[in-house]
Design an enzyme around this catalytic site. Structure first.
Site, PDB file in Angstrom:
ATOM      1  CG  ASP A 393      -2.126   1.351   1.302  1.00  0.00           C
ATOM      2  OD1 ASP A 393      -2.087   1.594   0.397  1.00  0.00           O
ATOM      3  OD2 ASP A 393      -1.701   1.637   2.404  1.00  0.00           O
ATOM      4  CB  THR A 395      -1.742   6.731   1.932  1.00  0.00           C
ATOM      5  OG1 THR A 395      -1.968   6.900   0.741  1.00  0.00           O
ATOM      6  CG2 THR A 395      -2.097   8.156   3.184  1.00  0.00           C
ATOM      7  CG  ASN A 820      -6.992   0.976   2.399  1.00  0.00           C
ATOM      8  OD1 ASN A 820      -6.565   1.202   3.276  1.00  0.00           O
ATOM      9  ND2 ASN A 820      -6.110   1.093   1.314  1.00  0.00           N
TER      10      ASN A 820
END
Length: 1194
Positions: A393, A395, A820
């Site tokens: 990922d 961020t 997420n």
């Protein structure tokens, strides 16, 4: 309408009536309870046992246990199998139960959260799990959203509310949702809300986060619903005192849970290989059993009859075929020690040890938040040494998601370099700063330490260009300001980049104070100035810029614009040529340092011209056809002939050590893919900042088609381009060019020279993951050094991981820090959670967790590599030891009438794997290391054998088996030959069965102990104690069991009375043991000596170098730091969304009253990143110094 039977049908559309549980219940919608656990009290035992007996070995031992209970065929007692089997199954079950208990605990924590629901016309507290579809829920500021809601009303004007979606897409910037005007009138009136009986007809539950379609029918009228009216579970309400929403999807139907993926049972490749090997060994065992059974039948037929006469057997004639059948099963039981159950106990113990090493590693402990690394599962450690693909990922994983204003170029001059550690200069800066009234002193100070004092000097001297530059930063933005209780100014930013720019202007005395739909008020060096806001030209992805048109108190009209340099430079007045060239150089320098850049320009407007333009804009806004094109054309027209002011450079602060980690992992031949919910520009910027994307790359392919046909065409073109470039030979980037190609990769992949990168958008990825395009995408992606997927949904992340897992047959690792990332973490072979800013969902779903991305380097290159190395060494030795131990029975069968007589004493067979040889091999499996942790980090190429699975595979297994067979031959035939015609020193006969058994057992224990001593690379006190202690234990138990005392107590159990003393007193017996040991070990020593000197591996060379280092420790040389330059045109930064300008000018988002205070921008630290060359140089130097005559190619 969709009515469900007891078995829930596939939902086509959803119909929900507000405040009517009875009506909604007939559809059997899911309630709001969530389950992430695997078992409950009733299902635990059957499911867990089923999972455990899927292990071929466990099923095999159960089968053996049943055989041992049949007295006709068993020559060993049943407890030798049942005790270890029950022990292994119990240990595993307890571990699984503990893991699942924690999952239940976290589920309960979430399910029992409180929310306010309207029930019976009253607002009542209700647990999240009891919230039902159709209920109306009240949310308050900073509360998590309990389910997917249709927004009805809020505390803000026009039914607006602000949400943070970090848990869904990793973005921390605020997003706006607004209620329908008909429902926003309901306000906070509980009685009116309780009477609300609208019916929503909408799409069935799905995982699309950015899409929602539905219709609200209420009061005889219909209103269309889209994503802007929906608040999803997992969001947090921000800057909004309260809001009311109607539950549309609950629990497992919510978009968050639809994206979370299932909990999978993960097994390592070594586990799977061991399952195959156990089947092969069982087949081998059956073959041995058949050979011995046939031998028994022949022997019974030809010789057995004479023996019966000799033994005075009164039984009748024995059937030789039936005798062979019984013998077959007897030998299956005797030879089963080829795969003893202690193998599985030992594997679990070793994995547990490795997990503790990870938990205890101080170099992976983050003191900033007091978070240690944690191995949350103990079954996957060796797989950490075989990773080929990392899916990360962006961020919060690679970046801290904190923007810092770093540098700027104003009128051709660069300002804001790093401040030297000069105390006087710091004092001087502080004094200057204090002369300007900043609202947030502490924040100003922290940011201010990064700037040189010449900028303050220019402001003080009243440089008009510098003033105009800072004025632009204070005016051209979408930031909202408010004062908290203590009177401090707080900025609510829609994107962190804007926050950094407005805060920078504020630190230099141009303070944005407040705004209304028509005005912007700023404080310029202590003087309040109000500008009239005449027009707001909003940002969008095509324009890549935003502008404001304002009238200052003197009556002048000015247009201020900021945006991507590539776009803005085309809009400049020809007179800017000299400044443009200078600013371009500055921008390239900024971009080379991985900073995110924006160009800044302005234009003075004539009053008459503006009035005409504004009239045309109003007409365009009112137009029915081609409205957007007309508005866009007018924007283009007025944003021309701009005067360039300069450029800004913002650092999206990378986590500490990210670049070092990425470079190191690339050298270890690991491919890193970035999968992010963020924008394309932002993701590409981070790719450059992390050195995943570089200017030296031959090409960066961007796939952004909106249809399957476009995507297929773009992929085809990219592949043509890639192969076309390779026909004309290209010099690739040295790091990747020189990497040894993996044998597993296709021939095509090996023909690719140079470095390529692929960037693909979420909407394109959705088409690319379709069955007919999937193969093209994977082929292209695997030919690229770096892949960046942006704007992807959580489920798409998991699909990408599954694609690589399935078609590349490679070991994958996914790392993320938010909800997420959960589905991606669950899909990969290994999931790593970063305990960061975004809650604990990722950590709870992960196999390993730590606080910083940089610890991944140590987890893989040190712990992963060592775990794989140790496990492979352990397995090789274990199979060798057990074949050597067991096959002696096979050779003995030919000399004992195939009677299933055991060579050794029964107690020796029971204790051999549990006591005599268990601890030394455990010590090696837990503590051994070929090279030190520092050298493992310094030389990432050492990681490659794990990726290629070189240390334990089918070939290695056969070598171990051959070694074991050779040792068993030596162990049996040397003593057998020596005993054949032998007398003791006293002239008495010593060639009895018991003396032969003791001699062979002693030889075996000594041989396997010497062998493990040869196999051990890293000696600790524990290794010494265990190896030599095991031999001492063997002798002490041997003499105890052969003593008179124990024989008198258990005469049937210990028949070898006095034999050990008698045999081991003979010198000839010790000579036999010595000869057997030497004959077993000499071939191994010779082979290893020759291999190490003629064909040394990289780890052999490093070991030599380590030894040399111990003798003479040289001082470490450091290479001077070099500056990275870049030809990249733009590091454009603007994590912004369209539509904010319209919101501001409409006044819809203006405050009625101050909401509860929220924190400002966080403190940031400067992170130097210009030392990659050092790492590459250091690695190359290190390895080159290992061996002067061997050129090691990195």
């Amino acid at each position: 309408k969709m009515f469900c039977s007891k078995k829930k049908l596939l939902e086509v559309e959803r119909i929900v009536k507000a405040n009517d549980r009875e009506y909604n219940e007939k559809f059997q919608y899911a309630d709001n309870r969530i389950h992430t656990s695997k078992y409950n009290i009733l299902t635990f035992l059957p499911i867990n046992l089923f999972e455990q007996f899927q292990r071929v070995a466990n099923a095999y031992f159960l089968f053996l246990l049943i055989l041992q209970l049949i007295p006709e065929i068993s020559s060993l007692t049943w407890f030798t199998t049942i005790v270890p089997l029950v022990l292994v199954i119990t240990m595993t079950a307890v571990k699984d139960a503990t893991d699942d208990y924690f999952r239940h605990k976290s589920d309960n924590q979430v399910n029992n959260r409180q929310s306010e629901v309207i029930i019976d016309s009253k607002l009542q507290n209700e647990k999240w799990m009891n919230v039902k579809v159709g209920d109306i829920v009240k949310l308050e500021n900073n509360q998590f959203v309990a389910a997917d809601l249709l927004l009805l009303s809020s505390s803000e004007p026009h039914g607006l509310c602000y949400i943070e979606t970090a848990e869904l897409d990793g973005e921390t910037n605020l997003k706006v949702r607004h209620a329908l005007s008909v429902t926003s009138e309901l306000g906070a009136d509980i009685s009116r809300l309780a009477r609300f009986d609208g019916i929503v007809v909408c799409e069935a539950p799905n995982n699309k986060l950015d899409k929602f379609t539905g219709v609200l029918s209420w009061k005889d009228s219909k209103h269309s619903l889209d994503n802007q009216k929906i608040i999803l579970r997992g969001c947090i309400l921000r800057n909004t005192s309260w809001c009311f929403g109607m539950v549309i999807f609950a629990g497992p139907d919510t978009k968050l849970m639809q994206n979370s993926g299932k909990t999978k049972f993960k097994r390592t490749s070594i586990d799977r290989l061991m399952n195959t090997l156990v089947l092969w060994i069982f087949g081998f065992l059956v073959c041995l059993g058949i050979i011995l059974a046939i031998g028994n039948s022949i022997w019974e037929n030809q010789v057995g009859g004479q023996f019966r006469t000799f033994l005075f057997w009164s039984e009748g004639e024995k059937n030789s075929v039936f005798s062979g059948f019984l013998t077959f099963w007897s030998y299956i039981i005797i030879l089963n020690t080829v795969v003893p159950i202690s193998l599985y106990v030992s594997v679990e113990v070793i994995r547990l040890g490795h997990s503790y090493f990870i938990n205890w590693d101080r170099k992976m402990y983050y003191s900033g938040k007091a978070i240690p690394a944690e191995a949350r599962t103990t079954t996957l450690n060796e797989e950490l040494g075989q990773i080929e693909y990392i899916f990360s990922d962006k961020t919060g994983t690679l970046t801290q998601n904190i923007m810092t204003f770093k540098k700027c170029s104003i009128n051709g001059k660069i300002y804001a370099g790093e401040v030297n550690d000069d105390v006087e200069r710091k004092k001087e800066i502080t004094k200057k700063k204090e002369s300007v009234d900043f609202s947030v002193k502490s924040q100003a100070k922290r940011t201010f330490q990064l700037f040189d004092h010449s900028l303050m000097e220019s402001i003080k001297l009243g440089d008009p260009q510098v003033h105009e530059f800072l004025r632009l930063l204070a005016l051209c933005h979408t930031v909202m300001s408010e004062e908290n209780n203590s009177g401090q100014l707080i900025y609510q930013v829609q994107s962190p980049d804007e926050g950094a720019l407005v805060t920078a202007a504020r630190n230099f005395g141009f303070i944005f104070k407040s705004r209304t739909p028509e005005t912007i008020t700023i404080e310029e060096l202590g003087t309040l100035v109000t500008y009239q806001l005449l027009a707001f030209l909003d940002f969008n992805n095509i324009r890549k810029r935003m502008s404001v048109i304002v009238r200052n108190p003197a009556g002048q009209i000015k247009l201020y614009s900021k945006g991507a340099d590539t776009i803005l430079f085309e809009k400049l007045h020809p007179s800017n040529e000299g400044l443009l060239s200078l600013t371009s150089d500055h921008l390239s320098e900024f971009a080379g340092e991985g900073l995110r850049t924006l160009a800044i320009a302005y234009r003075e407007l004539d009053d008459k011209y503006f009035q005409e333009w504004h009239k045309m804009l109003e007409d365009a806004n009112a137009a029915m056809d081609k409205r957007d094109e007309r508005i866009s054309g007018l924007y283009e027209e007025i944003e021309s002939d701009l005067m360039l002011l300069g450029a800004t450079a913002i650092e999206d602060k990378l986590q500490e050590g990210v670049i070092e980690t990425v470079t190191s992992l690339s050298l270890a031949n690991i491919k890193i893919w970035i999968l992010t919910g963020d924008k394309q520009e932002t993701a590409i910027n981070i790719g450059y900042a992390c050195n995943m994307l570089t200017d030296d790359m031959n090409d960066v392919f961007v796939i952004s088609g909106n249809t399957a046909v476009e995507v297929r065409e773009e992929l085809r073109k990219a592949k043509e381009n890639l192969f076309g470039q390779n026909r004309s030979f290209s010099n690739g980037h040295v790091v990747s060019e020189n990497k040894q190609q993996l044998e597993l990769d296709s021939v095509v992949e090996e023909t690719i020279t140079g470095d390529y990168a692929l960037v693909i958008n979420g909407h394109s990825l959705a088409h690319a993951l379709e069955s007919d395009v999937k193969k093209d995408l994977l082929e292209l992606a695997c030919l690229c050094k770096t892949v960046v997927c942006c704007r992807v949904t959580p489920l798409q992340k998991a699909q990408v991981v599954e694609l690589v897992k399935k078609h590349r047959n490679a070991v994958t690792l996914a790392i993320g820090d938010g909800a997420n990332d959960v589905s991606m973490i669950k899909s990969a072979h290994i999931g790593v959670g970063i305990s960061g800013q975004e809650g604990l969902q990722a950590v709870l779903a992960s196999d390993y967790s730590f606080a910083q991305f940089r610890y991944l380097q140590r987890l893989l290159l040190v712990h992963g590599r060592w775990s794989y190395f140790r496990m492979c060494k352990f397995l090789c030795y274990f199979f060798y030891k057990n074949f050597a131990f067991t096959l002696v029975h096979f050779w003995f069968g030919f000399f004992c009438g195939f009677s299933a007589q055991t060579v050794y004493d029964q107690w020796f067979i029971t204790l051999f794997n549990i006591v005599y040889t268990s601890l030394p091999v455990l010590a090696m499996g837990i503590f051994d290391q070929d090279v030190s942790d520092q050298n493992s980090m310094d030389c990432p190429q050492l990681y490659e054998p794990g990726q290629l699975n070189l240390l334990f595979n089918k070939r290695k297994f056969f070598i171990c088996v051959a070694h074991g067979i050779y040792t068993s031959l030596v162990l049996f035939f040397i003593p057998f030959g020596a005993f054949y015609n032998m007398v003791g020193e006293d002239g008495q006969h010593v060639a009895d069965y018991q003396s032969f058994a003791v001699t062979m057992a002693t030889s075996l224990v000594i041989v396997v102990s010497v062998q493990i001593a040869l196999d051990t690379s890293y000696w600790t006190v524990i290794n010494h104690v265990f190896i030599w202690g095991s031999i001492a234990t063997y002798f002490s138990i041997l003499f105890a069991m052969h003593s008179n005392g124990i024989y008198e107590v258990f005469p049937n159990q210990f028949p070898f009375v006095g034999n050990a003393w008698h045999s081991l007193n003979q010198k000839c017996i010790w000579l036999i043991i010595l000869l057997t040991t030497v004959a077993s070990v000499i071939p191994v020593v010779t082979f290893r000596f020759l291999k190490m000197h003629l064909y040394p591996s990289l780890s052999d060379q490093i070991r030599w170098w380590q030894k040399a280092q111990k003798k003479a420790k040289p001082t470490s040389r450091r290479r001077p730091q070099t500056r990275r330059s870049s030809s990249r045109r733009s590091g454009y930064s603007f994590a912004h969304q369209e539509g904010y300008g319209e919101l501001i000018t409409s006044g819809k988002n203006m405050r009625v009253k101050n909401p509860p205070p929220t924190s400002g921008l966080e403190k940031t630290l400067y992170n130097s990143t210009s030392w990659i060359e050092n790492l590459c140089k250091k690695t190359t130097d290190t390895v080159n110094s290992f061996s002067q005559d061997k050129a090691v190619k990195l």
